[in-house]
Design an enzyme around this catalytic site. Structure first.
Site, PDB file in Angstrom:
ATOM      1  N   CYS A  65      -8.246 -16.792  -5.997  1.00 33.95           N
ATOM      2  CA  CYS A  65      -7.592 -16.042  -4.917  1.00 33.95           C
ATOM      3  C   CYS A  65      -8.536 -15.928  -3.720  1.00 33.95           C
ATOM      4  O   CYS A  65      -9.736 -15.728  -3.882  1.00 33.95           O
ATOM      5  CB  CYS A  65      -7.212 -14.654  -5.415  1.00 33.95           C
ATOM      6  SG  CYS A  65      -6.302 -13.708  -4.178  1.00 33.95           S
ATOM      7  N   CYS A  69     -10.383  -8.245  -3.453  1.00 39.20           N
ATOM      8  CA  CYS A  69     -10.197  -6.980  -4.191  1.00 39.20           C
ATOM      9  C   CYS A  69     -11.327  -6.840  -5.223  1.00 39.20           C
ATOM     10  O   CYS A  69     -11.457  -7.671  -6.130  1.00 39.20           O
ATOM     11  CB  CYS A  69      -8.849  -6.976  -4.890  1.00 39.20           C
ATOM     12  SG  CYS A  69      -7.469  -7.397  -3.781  1.00 39.20           S
ATOM     13  N   CYS A  72     -10.968  -7.123  -9.135  1.00 36.78           N
ATOM     14  CA  CYS A  72     -10.161  -8.217  -9.682  1.00 36.78           C
ATOM     15  C   CYS A  72     -10.994  -9.418 -10.122  1.00 36.78           C
ATOM     16  O   CYS A  72     -11.830  -9.914  -9.368  1.00 36.78           O
ATOM     17  CB  CYS A  72      -9.136  -8.648  -8.637  1.00 36.78           C
ATOM     18  SG  CYS A  72      -8.087  -9.998  -9.198  1.00 36.78           S
ATOM     19  N   CYS A 109       7.301  -9.652 -16.328  1.00 39.70           N
ATOM     20  CA  CYS A 109       6.622  -9.510 -15.045  1.00 39.70           C
ATOM     21  C   CYS A 109       5.967 -10.838 -14.681  1.00 39.70           C
ATOM     22  O   CYS A 109       5.051 -11.289 -15.370  1.00 39.70           O
ATOM     23  CB  CYS A 109       5.570  -8.411 -15.134  1.00 39.70           C
ATOM     24  SG  CYS A 109       6.256  -6.827 -15.700  1.00 39.70           S
ATOM     25  N   CYS A 142      10.550  -8.753 -12.921  1.00 39.77           N
ATOM     26  CA  CYS A 142       9.768  -8.171 -11.834  1.00 39.77           C
ATOM     27  C   CYS A 142       8.825  -9.250 -11.321  1.00 39.77           C
ATOM     28  O   CYS A 142       8.159  -9.921 -12.103  1.00 39.77           O
ATOM     29  CB  CYS A 142       8.969  -6.971 -12.346  1.00 39.77           C
ATOM     30  SG  CYS A 142       7.962  -6.221 -11.061  1.00 39.77           S
ATOM     31  N   CYS A 202       8.063  -1.140  -7.743  1.00 38.12           N
ATOM     32  CA  CYS A 202       7.088  -0.806  -8.772  1.00 38.12           C
ATOM     33  C   CYS A 202       5.729  -0.786  -8.091  1.00 38.12           C
ATOM     34  O   CYS A 202       5.275  -1.797  -7.570  1.00 38.12           O
ATOM     35  CB  CYS A 202       7.125  -1.836  -9.882  1.00 38.12           C
ATOM     36  SG  CYS A 202       5.832  -1.596 -11.107  1.00 38.12           S
ATOM     37  N   ARG A 272       3.946   4.007 -16.390  1.00 37.97           N
ATOM     38  CA  ARG A 272       3.515   2.958 -17.323  1.00 37.97           C
ATOM     39  C   ARG A 272       2.009   2.990 -17.514  1.00 37.97           C
ATOM     40  O   ARG A 272       1.261   3.041 -16.545  1.00 37.97           O
ATOM     41  CB  ARG A 272       3.915   1.588 -16.777  1.00 37.97           C
ATOM     42  CG  ARG A 272       3.576   0.425 -17.698  1.00 37.97           C
ATOM     43  CD  ARG A 272       3.994  -0.900 -17.097  1.00 37.97           C
ATOM     44  NE  ARG A 272       5.368  -0.867 -16.616  1.00 37.97           N
ATOM     45  CZ  ARG A 272       5.944  -1.856 -15.959  1.00 37.97           C
ATOM     46  NH1 ARG A 272       5.285  -2.968 -15.723  1.00 37.97           N
ATOM     47  NH2 ARG A 272       7.193  -1.757 -15.543  1.00 37.97           N
TER      48      ARG A 272
HETATM   49  S1  SF4 Z   1      -5.679  -8.357  -6.940  1.00 36.13           S
HETATM   50 FE1  SF4 Z   1      -6.801 -10.270  -7.326  1.00 36.13          FE
HETATM   51  S2  SF4 Z   1      -5.230 -11.882  -7.322  1.00 36.13           S
HETATM   52 FE2  SF4 Z   1      -4.298 -10.062  -6.337  1.00 36.13          FE
HETATM   53  S3  SF4 Z   1      -4.744 -10.311  -4.107  1.00 36.13           S
HETATM   54 FE3  SF4 Z   1      -6.467  -9.099  -4.936  1.00 36.13          FE
HETATM   55  S4  SF4 Z   1      -8.028 -10.635  -5.477  1.00 36.13           S
HETATM   56 FE4  SF4 Z   1      -6.088 -11.743  -5.239  1.00 36.13          FE
END
Ligand code: SF4
Length: 426
Positions: A65, A69, A72, A109, A142, A202, A272
């Site tokens: 990605c 974040c 993550c 999901c 979802c 959600c 959840r």
């Molecule tokens: S949570 Fe992870 S996969 Fe989703 S946008 Fe952020 S870095 Fe990318």
């Protein structure tokens, strides 16, 4: 305890507490914990009985990605040794979904890592939804694909998607500490786009990232105001190779207090337990069922959960029952509101974007935080990264205060199911 009597009375009427009352729940002591669970449990049973909704994650696209974040494992620069693959074909995704539905899940999901889908990605998801619904028209779907552009939510709705997951994750005030490549406002905008297109919203949070009690209360009230039909509560799974790898800030007692607070603020909303359930609640998971009415079955996006059969046994042993495909998740008054918003049919519908059945969105964020991308973790769904079979004695020392170390013994990277040749854990 006056506080709990007040909160219970409000919850039974479907009213939300004050911000000060929500903060007071988080400040209760361990001596008061069972009273807190009992009080919030009465509210849970008032609106959801003893039903537990099961949800099943299918990671359509894993890793790589461009977003940052910090929770993550799929983020930009992540050194976590997770599975990395591009889009599953519709037939592969449908096969993965079948395992979850066979295990008792009523919602699938579909999660993809990334900032947001291209129009070609929406085509892929459209084909995948058709393949899943051809096999089982009643299953709820979802989608958790990141930030949405104009008209993409409408296209997903037309494709038969029932709900969209996009988590707020943390308070507006601290969002910039968690991610810099997009904003809290971007996330709110996507939830609103989804809701505006008639998808059930959600959206949830991730606890354990170093936030304050005030931050937790802020995000939970924001989710209530946003009208989320489902609130996934993720407990951070500190993944080796991510910036939050050493953030072991949660104890089982803290997790239960957080779940109780979320229930009091969202008495009639699906709550959840998402990523981090096994790692942080551990042997206290059954008490969590008295607060939340929904969990994920099997593995998460990039980490493994406990065996699906263990989840089913836990539900039965605790005196709860798995919610059936035709049963409404939301109470009637909430389902009718959701149906009015989505143009659906309200209380009865189990799929089709109609009120009651709609659940949540696992949250790309939810699991992501916890492991992966979207849904539950952070950006995307329930990334979850929990390990399974965590030795209690080993885990115990990790909580209450930061262990300040990477705990590879507690987080098991997913090596089976979608994107592999091995059977999924459902
Ligand atoms: S949570 Fe992870 S996969 Fe989703 S946008 Fe952020 S870095 Fe990318």
């Amino acid at each position: 305890m006056d506080l709990l009597d007040t909160l219970t009375a409000k919850g039974l009427r479907g009213e939300t507490p004050t911000r000060e009352e929500a903060l007071a729940v988080l400040a209760t002591t361990d001596d008061e914990l069972l009273d807190v669970v009992a009080a919030a449990g009465r509210v849970r049973r008032r609106w959801f009985g003893r039903r537990v909704k099961l949800n099943y994650l299918v990671n359509l696209k894993s890793g790589l990605c461009p977003e940052d974040c910090s929770y993550c494992s799929q983020r930009l620069g992540s050194k976590a040794e997770i599975l990395k693959y591009t889009w599953l074909k519709p037939g592969q995704a449908a096969e993965a979904a079948k395992a979850g539905v066979s295990g008792g899940a009523k919602r699938v999901c579909l999660v993809a890592s990334g900032r947001g889908p291209t129009d070609r990605d929406i085509d892929r998801v459209t084909d995948t939804v058709a393949a899943i619904k051809e096999a089982d028209p009643a299953v709820e779907i979802c989608a958790c694909l990141g930030l949405l552009s104009d008209n993409q939510a409408e296209r997903l709705k037309a494709a038969g998607v029932d709900a969209y997951n996009h988590n707020l994750n943390t308070s507006e005030g601290t969002y910039g500490d968690i991610a810099t490549t997009h904003t809290y406002a971007d996330r709110v905008d996507t939830v609103q786009k989804a809701h505006g297109a008639g998808l059930s919203a959600c959206s949830g949070l991730i606890a354990g990232m170093g936030e304050s009690d005030e931050d937790l209360v802020d995000v939970v009230f924001a989710l209530r105001e946003l009208g989320s039909d489902s609130v996934p509560v993720n407990f951070l799974i500190p993944f080796e190779g991510t910036p939050l790898a050493k953030e072991w800030n949660l104890s089982p007692q803290r997790c239960l207090r957080i779940l109780a607070m979320v229930r009091f603020v969202n008495p009639d909303t699906e709550v959840r337990i998402a990523g981090g359930r096994e790692v942080h609640l551990r042997s206290m998971q059954p008490l969590g069922l008295h607060l939340a009415n929904s969990i994920f079955l099997g593995d998460y996006l990039t980490s493994e959960g406990q065996a699906g059969q263990t989840d089913l046994d836990m539900i039965a042993d605790a005196g709860f029952e798995v919610e059936g495909m035709g049963e409404s998740t939301l109470p009637r008054h909430r389902a009718d509101i959701a149906a009015a918003a989505t143009g659906g049919c309200g209380t009865g519908a189990a799929g089709g974007g109609c009120g009651t059945a709609a659940g949540s969105v696992e949250g790309a964020d939810a699991d992501a935080a916890v492991g992966g991308g979207c849904g539950t973790g952070g950006g995307c769904g329930p990334c979850g990264g929990h390990g399974h079979a965590v030795p209690a004695a080993t885990v115990g020392a990790a909580d209450d205060k930061a262990a300040d170390e990477v705990r590879t013994d507690l987080v098991r990277v997913r090596r089976r199911g979608a994107g592999t040749e091995l059977a999924p854990n459902a």
